[in-house]
Design a protein around this motif. Structure first.
Motif, mmCIF file in Angstrom:
data_model
loop_
_atom_site.group_PDB
_atom_site.id
_atom_site.type_symbol
_atom_site.label_atom_id
_atom_site.label_comp_id
_atom_site.label_asym_id
_atom_site.label_seq_id
_atom_site.Cartn_x
_atom_site.Cartn_y
_atom_site.Cartn_z
ATOM 1 N N UNK A 140 51.129 29.119 32.574
ATOM 2 C CA UNK A 140 52.160 28.083 32.601
ATOM 3 C C UNK A 140 53.479 28.622 32.061
ATOM 4 N N UNK A 141 54.570 28.305 32.752
ATOM 5 C CA UNK A 141 55.914 28.718 32.354
ATOM 6 C C UNK A 141 56.850 27.510 32.413
ATOM 7 N N UNK A 142 57.722 27.393 31.420
ATOM 8 C CA UNK A 142 58.709 26.317 31.450
ATOM 9 C C UNK A 142 58.285 25.103 30.644
ATOM 10 N N UNK A 143 58.586 23.914 31.173
ATOM 11 C CA UNK A 143 58.325 22.670 30.448
ATOM 12 C C UNK A 143 56.841 22.494 30.147
ATOM 13 N N UNK A 144 56.533 22.042 28.933
ATOM 14 C CA UNK A 144 55.151 21.718 28.577
ATOM 15 C C UNK A 144 54.699 20.495 29.362
ATOM 16 N N UNK A 145 53.488 20.543 29.919
ATOM 17 C CA UNK A 145 52.956 19.413 30.678
ATOM 18 C C UNK A 145 51.516 19.123 30.274
ATOM 19 N N UNK A 146 51.157 17.841 30.364
ATOM 20 C CA UNK A 146 49.789 17.421 30.061
ATOM 21 C C UNK A 146 48.873 17.743 31.226
ATOM 22 N N UNK A 170 54.345 29.828 28.456
ATOM 23 C CA UNK A 170 53.785 31.139 28.153
ATOM 24 C C UNK A 170 52.302 31.153 27.875
ATOM 25 N N UNK A 171 51.608 30.048 28.163
ATOM 26 C CA UNK A 171 50.180 29.942 27.840
ATOM 27 C C UNK A 171 49.309 30.369 29.021
ATOM 28 N N UNK A 172 48.043 30.593 28.700
ATOM 29 C CA UNK A 172 47.027 30.947 29.698
ATOM 30 C C UNK A 172 45.810 30.063 29.489
ATOM 31 N N UNK A 173 45.363 29.417 30.546
ATOM 32 C CA UNK A 173 44.128 28.633 30.538
ATOM 33 C C UNK A 173 43.148 29.295 31.493
ATOM 34 N N UNK A 174 41.982 29.671 30.984
ATOM 35 C CA UNK A 174 40.935 30.237 31.824
ATOM 36 C C UNK A 174 39.893 29.164 32.085
ATOM 37 N N UNK A 175 39.799 28.730 33.336
ATOM 38 C CA UNK A 175 38.760 27.790 33.741
ATOM 39 C C UNK A 175 37.599 28.630 34.270
ATOM 40 N N UNK A 176 36.596 28.835 33.406
ATOM 41 C CA UNK A 176 35.518 29.764 33.691
ATOM 42 C C UNK A 176 34.362 29.128 34.436
ATOM 43 N N UNK A 177 33.196 29.722 34.252
ATOM 44 C CA UNK A 177 32.005 29.296 34.983
ATOM 45 C C UNK A 177 31.707 27.821 34.736
ATOM 46 N N UNK A 178 31.465 27.092 35.814
ATOM 47 C CA UNK A 178 31.067 25.696 35.722
ATOM 48 C C UNK A 178 32.189 24.689 35.807
#
Length: 209
Positions: A140-146, A170-178
């Motif tokens: 994610x880059x820019x404005x924070x979003x829910x 600047x965050x990273x979300x890893x949506x892993x197995x399942x």
């Protein structure tokens, strides 16, 4: 430019049932992330197609760009998208994401949210071209979003309530197995005055649409 692997504020493990997800709130250096955002706004060949919603054609509520290895088309909102070649800056980011998630990716969907009115409805990234249990890495880059998640499974006929996470610049979300098998996710509209946001979802295509 990337926060070291042992950065104490991450990763945060999300409390999900039958699924694995981790969140790094400070994956990228903030200054570099802003520079990357400006580059992606200026240089990407975005498109905004019409899709069918409630029986009538409407414009997608965001701009999109599909980037992938040659030959990996994607079927997205009922449309076939042919990939644009890899942008050098996005390719560097992909390599950083691969290093920290210990996974490989051959494609990315770039979503450009111009303000709080742009959104993404409930869905799962479970296209057959991604295989049975896909892993999605989201920057994610820019404005924070829910960002909201809800289980596909109900208990005694009662639908599980959605949980939310604030996706930061600047965050990273890893949506892993399942995650794609057991959950749906969305980025809802908001009446708040928000700036631009760009989200890059890296995935590994097994076949082409």
């Amino acid at each position: 430019m990337m926060i070291p692997f042992d950065e104490p504020s991450g990763p945060i493990k999300l409390n999900l049932t039958s699924a694995e997800a981790r969140y790094w709130p400070h994956f990228l250096d903030s200054k570099y992330a802003w520079q990357l955002l400006e580059h992606l706004i200026a240089k990407m060949p975005y498109r905004q197609d019409k899709i069918m919603m409630f029986g009538r054609p409407v414009l997608q509520p965001r701009l999109v760009c599909w980037m992938a290895d040659p030959g990996f088309n994607i079927k997205y909102s009922g449309l076939i998208m042919v990939p644009t070649p890899w942008d050098p800056e996005v390719l560097v980011l992909k390599q950083q994401v691969e290093a920290i998630t210990k996974a490989t990716y051959n494609s990315v969907l770039i979503n450009y949210y111009r303000d709080g009115h742009d959104s993404m409805g409930w869905h799962a990234d479970n296209e057959k071209e991604l295989g049975l249990n896909p892993i999605i890495a989201s920057v994610s880059l820019g404005a924070n979003r829910k960002f909201c998640l809800k289980s596909n499974h109900s208990t005694k006929g009662i639908q599980t309530q959605a949980t939310s996470l604030l996706l930061e610049h600047g965050s990273l979300l890893l949506m892993g197995l399942g995650v794609q098998n057991h959950y749906k996710h969305q980025l809802p509209k908001t009446a708040k005055t928000l700036g631009t946001r760009i989200n890059l979802t890296f995935r590994k295509m097994l076949t082409s649409a």
